[in-house]
Scaffold this motif. Sequence first.
Motif, PDB file in Angstrom:
ATOM      1  N   SER A 168       2.061  -6.033   9.935  1.00  0.00           N
ATOM      2  CA  SER A 168       2.320  -4.777   9.223  1.00  0.00           C
ATOM      3  C   SER A 168       3.810  -4.493   9.185  1.00  0.00           C
ATOM      4  CB  SER A 168       1.602  -3.607   9.910  1.00  0.00           C
ATOM      5  OG  SER A 168       0.202  -3.732   9.784  1.00  0.00           O
TER       6      SER A 168
ATOM      7  N   ILE B 197      -9.219   0.064   5.778  1.00  0.00           N
ATOM      8  CA  ILE B 197      -8.238   1.122   6.023  1.00  0.00           C
ATOM      9  C   ILE B 197      -8.593   2.297   5.125  1.00  0.00           C
ATOM     10  CG2 ILE B 197      -5.795   1.754   5.888  1.00  0.00           C
ATOM     11  CD1 ILE B 197      -5.161  -1.256   6.216  1.00  0.00           C
TER      12      ILE B 197
ATOM     13  N   GLY C 177      -5.835   2.767   0.530  1.00  0.00           N
ATOM     14  CA  GLY C 177      -6.477   2.042   1.618  1.00  0.00           C
ATOM     15  C   GLY C 177      -7.152   0.804   1.077  1.00  0.00           C
TER      16      GLY C 177
ATOM     17  N   TYR D   3       0.847  -1.181   0.000  1.00  0.00           N
ATOM     18  CA  TYR D   3       0.000   0.000   0.000  1.00  0.00           C
ATOM     19  C   TYR D   3       0.891   1.242   0.000  1.00  0.00           C
ATOM     20  CZ  TYR D   3      -3.536  -3.340   1.607  1.00  0.00           C
ATOM     21  OH  TYR D   3      -4.375  -4.415   1.725  1.00  0.00           O
TER      22      TYR D   3
ATOM     23  N   ASP E 140      -8.268   5.586   2.799  1.00  0.00           N
ATOM     24  CA  ASP E 140      -7.260   6.039   1.848  1.00  0.00           C
ATOM     25  C   ASP E 140      -6.891   7.490   2.145  1.00  0.00           C
ATOM     26  OD1 ASP E 140      -9.787   6.822   1.218  1.00  0.00           O
ATOM     27  OD2 ASP E 140      -9.681   6.337  -0.908  1.00  0.00           O
TER      28      ASP E 140
ATOM     29  N   ASP F 201      -2.597  10.393   9.202  1.00  0.00           N
ATOM     30  CA  ASP F 201      -3.589  10.006  10.203  1.00  0.00           C
ATOM     31  C   ASP F 201      -3.497  10.931  11.407  1.00  0.00           C
ATOM     32  OD1 ASP F 201      -4.770   7.382   9.161  1.00  0.00           O
ATOM     33  OD2 ASP F 201      -2.627   6.967   9.037  1.00  0.00           O
TER      34      ASP F 201
ATOM     35  N   THR G 142       5.344   1.322   7.043  1.00  0.00           N
ATOM     36  CA  THR G 142       4.734   2.422   7.765  1.00  0.00           C
ATOM     37  C   THR G 142       3.609   1.926   8.671  1.00  0.00           C
ATOM     38  OG1 THR G 142       3.787   4.642   7.467  1.00  0.00           O
ATOM     39  CG2 THR G 142       2.937   2.910   6.054  1.00  0.00           C
ATOM     40  N   HIS G 143       3.065   2.837   9.457  1.00  0.00           N
ATOM     41  CA  HIS G 143       1.898   2.557  10.292  1.00  0.00           C
ATOM     42  C   HIS G 143       0.635   2.598   9.426  1.00  0.00           C
ATOM     43  CE1 HIS G 143       1.240   6.833   9.776  1.00  0.00           C
ATOM     44  NE2 HIS G 143      -0.001   6.606  10.173  1.00  0.00           N
ATOM     45  N   CYS G 144      -0.497   2.211  10.021  1.00  0.00           N
ATOM     46  CA  CYS G 144      -1.811   2.494   9.445  1.00  0.00           C
ATOM     47  C   CYS G 144      -2.834   2.436  10.570  1.00  0.00           C
ATOM     48  CB  CYS G 144      -2.166   1.531   8.315  1.00  0.00           C
ATOM     49  SG  CYS G 144      -2.784  -0.077   8.866  1.00  0.00           S
TER      50      CYS G 144
ATOM     51  N   ARG H 158       3.508   0.719   2.958  1.00  0.00           N
ATOM     52  CA  ARG H 158       3.235  -0.329   3.940  1.00  0.00           C
ATOM     53  C   ARG H 158       3.070  -1.659   3.226  1.00  0.00           C
ATOM     54  NH1 ARG H 158      -1.869  -2.409   5.640  1.00  0.00           N
ATOM     55  NH2 ARG H 158      -1.716  -3.629   7.572  1.00  0.00           N
TER      56      ARG H 158
ATOM     57  N   ARG I 288       1.940   8.804   6.415  1.00  0.00           N
ATOM     58  CA  ARG I 288       2.110   7.447   5.909  1.00  0.00           C
ATOM     59  C   ARG I 288       3.172   7.397   4.808  1.00  0.00           C
ATOM     60  NH1 ARG I 288      -3.853   4.803   4.883  1.00  0.00           N
ATOM     61  NH2 ARG I 288      -4.802   5.310   6.893  1.00  0.00           N
TER      62      ARG I 288
END
Length: 208
Positions: free
Chosen positions: A71, A134, A53, A48, A136, A140, A74-76, A187, A184
Amino acid sequence: MTAKGTLCPAPFPNFVTQYPDLIARLKATEAFEGSPHGVPNHIIMNEYEAGQGIMPHEDGPKYHPVVATLSLGTHCVFHYYRYSDDASSTTPHGAENSGTGRSIDRTPVLSLLLEPRSLVISFGDMYTAHLHGIEDTFEDHIKSPVDLGGDSDSPANAVHIGNWDLLQDQKLKEMITRGEPLLRSTRWSLTCRDIPKVSTNLQRLRGF
């Protein structure tokens, strides 16, 4: 996996079984203890980019009702949704429905911040009666715990997460506490499941 839900088995790559041994680690969680094979036998790797998302969806009945998502990168923010009793409701992202003809309540029942190298395991009611997705977005905004008891300086679109006490990245927590957005980048997710039906005749399935 075939259209009828049968797995065509193939060996996992070394980065799953040796560097490190993810299968053994997943087995040690005991999340798959009641599954047909006791461990995942199917892994999907998705990429991603920032801004991408995935629509709210169910994994469906072809899998044993446990899914473990690792994961990387990156984070999500991972949202769980439920179906709505209100026929006028619409899904997030402006979609008309879930693809099943049922409307989705656009307010998440639970949101989790997935850190890099974190694992989330969905089972029970969260697997069989909820959807997950998730949004898009390129950044965040997370609601700081210090804002939850009263007036908040967090933006209107800030998300309340249910796993604040489990977060390991102190830098990430400090950024959230200061009200900074989390940007972001790319990921990768490894989605691990157990498919009950496994083929023992690959030649027949492949049409030979």
